[in-house]
Write a protein that holds these residues in place. Structure first.
Motif, PDB file in Angstrom:
ATOM      1  N   ARG A  21       5.207   2.919   0.566  1.00 38.50           N
ATOM      2  CA  ARG A  21       4.031   2.235   1.371  1.00 38.50           C
ATOM      3  C   ARG A  21       2.657   2.754   0.974  1.00 38.50           C
ATOM      4  N   GLU A  45      10.769  -6.843   0.984  1.00 38.35           N
ATOM      5  CA  GLU A  45       9.862  -7.887   1.716  1.00 38.35           C
ATOM      6  C   GLU A  45       8.931  -6.909   2.415  1.00 38.35           C
ATOM      7  N   ASP A  46       9.060  -5.967   3.058  1.00 37.12           N
ATOM      8  CA  ASP A  46       7.977  -4.870   3.583  1.00 37.12           C
ATOM      9  C   ASP A  46       6.776  -4.559   2.402  1.00 37.12           C
ATOM     10  N   ALA A  49       4.571  -7.558   1.634  1.00 40.94           N
ATOM     11  CA  ALA A  49       3.614  -7.906   2.444  1.00 40.94           C
ATOM     12  C   ALA A  49       2.290  -7.005   2.445  1.00 40.94           C
ATOM     13  N   ARG A  50       2.622  -5.738   2.273  1.00 38.74           N
ATOM     14  CA  ARG A  50       1.671  -4.596   2.124  1.00 38.74           C
ATOM     15  C   ARG A  50       0.837  -4.618   1.004  1.00 38.74           C
ATOM     16  N   PRO A  52       0.820  -7.338  -1.823  1.00 35.42           N
ATOM     17  CA  PRO A  52       1.189  -8.620  -2.613  1.00 35.42           C
ATOM     18  C   PRO A  52       0.711  -8.732  -4.172  1.00 35.42           C
TER      19      PRO A  52
END
Lengths: 248, 432
Positions: A21, A45-46, A49-50, A52
């Protein structure tokens, strides 16, 4: 803006996920390697979203298949040099159960010790010619001295420790940085059953931040949280007649 | 077993913690621990998040985003994601959560289950009004997807349903646009409740956010500071940096006490009076002033504190709020974080949602045992007579009678309960 190429082994582990992340906004490309396709997809996916802008792929592999691992890493590095490789997979066995069921004992030694070593070897093989990048491996404070409560896990982590040390020696001057990370007990999926046992678990967010920083600063060995360096220094040097009386 | 307290720290009951690790494997975990209760950050004040001697299914590991549609401002995430995580991701990209409570250290699941509100209720309603979809996992393994236009009945029961209808595993939330992360904030001192209502009613059309702090210690006048704010359209030249402090230990006695309350309130009023007027403020200190002190709840000492938040319907607000404040002032129990605000007409989505049109008053009382409980009982009478209700997320002691009187949809809610879920609050107020 940096355009990092990052490969993470054991990408669904809590520590790896939190490191990813931090990195995803600076990444152009991330390969998440794991064993469980569904969980890899959730992690991907996570991260999408963070970040793109990053191209995030997932792949499963048999963690003990040397040739499979070699060709996976070869494939990824053929598209461009690796900037960060993190080897983060592991499994905390039930020490007492593994003492009586030796298949569990063997599996724990393989997945925590042999498997990370194969990944490190494969990554070194393909990173050395590029002459750059960081190879970070998650060891453990448990690898510093064998203790009755977790020597099966601990000894496999000490294999990781020596292996990383050897690679540091071999790759010194090559441009590839090898970083050994030794977390203390951390609150992750692997340790959630320890909640409430009185053991103090470090927040995984803090551990991830110190790993990200250690890689940026090209540190060789870090303990996280930092106090574990001192604690393990003492434990390592306790004379045996005292050590053997401790219930740890 | 582990001791777990809610934010009020009134009790430290034992719980068995069972982390919900992956949304793909919820069903098996839920089967094992029942009857249990989903538990996020434990930021509710009373016993809505506690299940003494029972299981808590902790949701913090369910912290993955699923999808962020940057073009349309829609975010889908797992229920253990913190509002802080969402804000940090979306604010730099020109989006914001339309409704946010006074702390960003709450999970999405908790925000839905308590249908939390913010300072802009008259414009945006409560949190549930912006939940487009949620996935409910029942302890029998059934999964129910619901939202406006899809299983509306389950949606209405789950928003504000205090976690009792099942475990929320994921949610889709619609966001609102912002031009900058800054707020234009005006603070105005007032010296009577009439002045407050005038300010509140007049500000609603031009100001998105309104709230006021009120001095409930001073005996002579009902003074306070009225805050109103809008999102700034241009970024000011100043910088913003956070520095979180931590109250690292629990003082042996409450720092909020008879001796400190008067000077606290006096100083708060006058420091804000002197600095009144318009200024630019970053959204974080504006929305989340208390988040800047980690563990601020420890300042009430080892016995903890009660929060008391009621809403009084508009037609009865003047008399009832005045009576509540008088009762508090006369009791000398005082309150430091006294907040008074008006709610708008926007109906809440949940059967058991707290917000309704009227005035809401939130008070904090250090726990002094019977004296504090007696005071709150006297406040209950005023609230009951005025047709008001108390906020369950803050409550640790109201009677089942007062709850039922304030929440007429309670009977309609009961059939949606998950028989495998129970909390200290549900046993106290809902019978099981």
């Amino acid at each position: 803006m940096e355009q990092l190429r990052i490969i993470i082994i054991g990408a669904t582990s809590s520590i790896a996920k939190h490191c990813a992340r931090h990195w995803v906004c600076k990444a152009s490309n991330m390969l998440l390697v794991g064993r469980d396709e569904e969980r890899l997809a959730i992690t991907a996916e996570d991260l999408r979203a963070r970040g793109p802008q990053a191209d995030i792929r997932t792949i499963t592999v048999d963690f003990l298949d040397g040739d499979g691992i070699d060709s996976l890493v070869a494939n990824y590095s053929s598209d461009g040099a690796i900037d960060i490789a993190l080897v983060a997979h592991g499994h905390l066995p039930d020490q007492v159960a593994a003492q009586s069921t030796l298949t569990d004992c063997k599996n724990a030694l393989m997945v925590n010790g042999v498997s990370p070593a194969i990944f490190m070897e494969a990554l070194s093989k393909h990173m050395e010619p590029a002459g750059k990048g960081s190879l970070a491996i998650i060891g453990s404070v448990a690898g510093d001295r064998g203790r009755k409560s977790n020597y099966i896990y601990g000894s496999s982590k000490s294999l990781v420790d020596r292996y990383a040390q050897g690679l540091q020696h071999r790759l010194a001057g090559s441009g590839v940085h090898v970083c050994l990370i030794k977390p203390g007990p951390t609150l992750t999926a692997m340790t959630s059953h320890l909640l409430g046992t009185g053991m103090k678990l470090a927040p995984v967010e803090d551990v991830a931040i110190s790993i990200v920083r250690a890689i940026e600063e090209r540190k060789a060995v870090i303990y996280t949280p930092g106090k574990w360096r001192l604690i393990m220094l003492i434990i390592k040097h306790l004379p045996r007649f005292i050590f053997n009386k401790l219930d740890i | 077993m582990v001791t777990i307290s809610s934010w009020g720290r009134l009790e430290q009951p034992e719980h068995e913690l069972r982390p919900l690790q992956h949304r793909s494997s919820l069903a098996s975990t839920l089967r094992d621990g029942a009857p249990g209760l989903p538990f996020g950050m434990g930021r509710s004040y009373g016993d809505v998040c506690l299940n003494p001697e029972g299981t808590l299914w902790t949701t913090r590991s369910l912290d993955n985003f699923i999808r962020f549609d940057q073009a349309n401002g829609i975010i889908e995430c797992e229920a253990g994601v913190l509002l802080k995580d969402i804000q940090e991701l979306i604010v730099p990209l020109g989006w914001m959560l339309p409704v946010t409570p006074g702390t960003q250290f709450v999970t999405v699941g908790g925000a839905i289950a308590n249908d939390v509100h913010g300072k802009n209720h008259h414009e945006y309603g409560s949190f549930g009004n912006h939940v487009e979809r949620l996935l409910l996992c029942r302890t029998d393994g059934e999964e129910i997807e619901c939202g406006p236009g899809m299983h509306d009945d389950w949606y209405a029961a789950t928003v504000g349903g205090m976690g009792l209808t099942g475990v929320i595993s994921r949610a889709t939330i619609s966001l609102r646009r912002i031009e900058t992360p800054w707020m234009t904030v005006e603070s105005i001192p007032f010296y009577s409740l009439e002045e407050f209502y005038k300010l509140a009613d007049r500000s609603e059309s031009d100001w998105e956010y309104t709230v006021s702090w009120i001095d409930c210690v001073a005996k002579n006048d009902r003074r306070g500071i009225f805050f109103r704010a809008n999102h700034s359209l241009a970024i000011p030249t100043q910088d913003y940096s956070t520095s979180r402090r931590n109250l690292v230990f629990t003082p042996p006695i409450s720092l909020v006490n008879r001796l400190s309350l008067k000077p606290f309130n006096w100083a708060y009023f006058h420091s804000h009076r002197l600095r009144s007027g318009e200024k630019e403020m970053h959204y974080q200190p504006f929305f989340y002033p208390l988040d800047q002190i980690q563990n601020w709840n420890r300042m009430y000492g080892p016995r903890g504190f009660y929060q008391y938040q009621c809403v009084i319907p508009t037609e009865n607000r003047e008399a009832a709020i005045a009576a509540l404040l008088d009762e508090t002032t006369n009791s000398n129990s005082g309150s430091f974080l006294a907040v008074l605000k008006t709610f708008g007409e926007k109906p809440s989505s949940g059967l058991l949602s707290f917000p309704q049109a009227g005035a809401t008053l939130a008070l904090d009382f250090p726990n002094r045992g019977k004296a504090t409980l007696d005071l709150m009982q006297r406040l209950d009478v005023i609230v009951g007579q005025a047709g008001g209700r108390l906020y369950a997320a803050k409550d640790a002691r109201m009677t089942a009678g007062l709850y039922a009187a304030g929440y007429p949809n309670l009977d309609q809610f009961q059939p949606f309960r998950d028989p495998g879920i129970s909390s200290a609050l549900s046993r106290r107020l809902l019978g099981s």
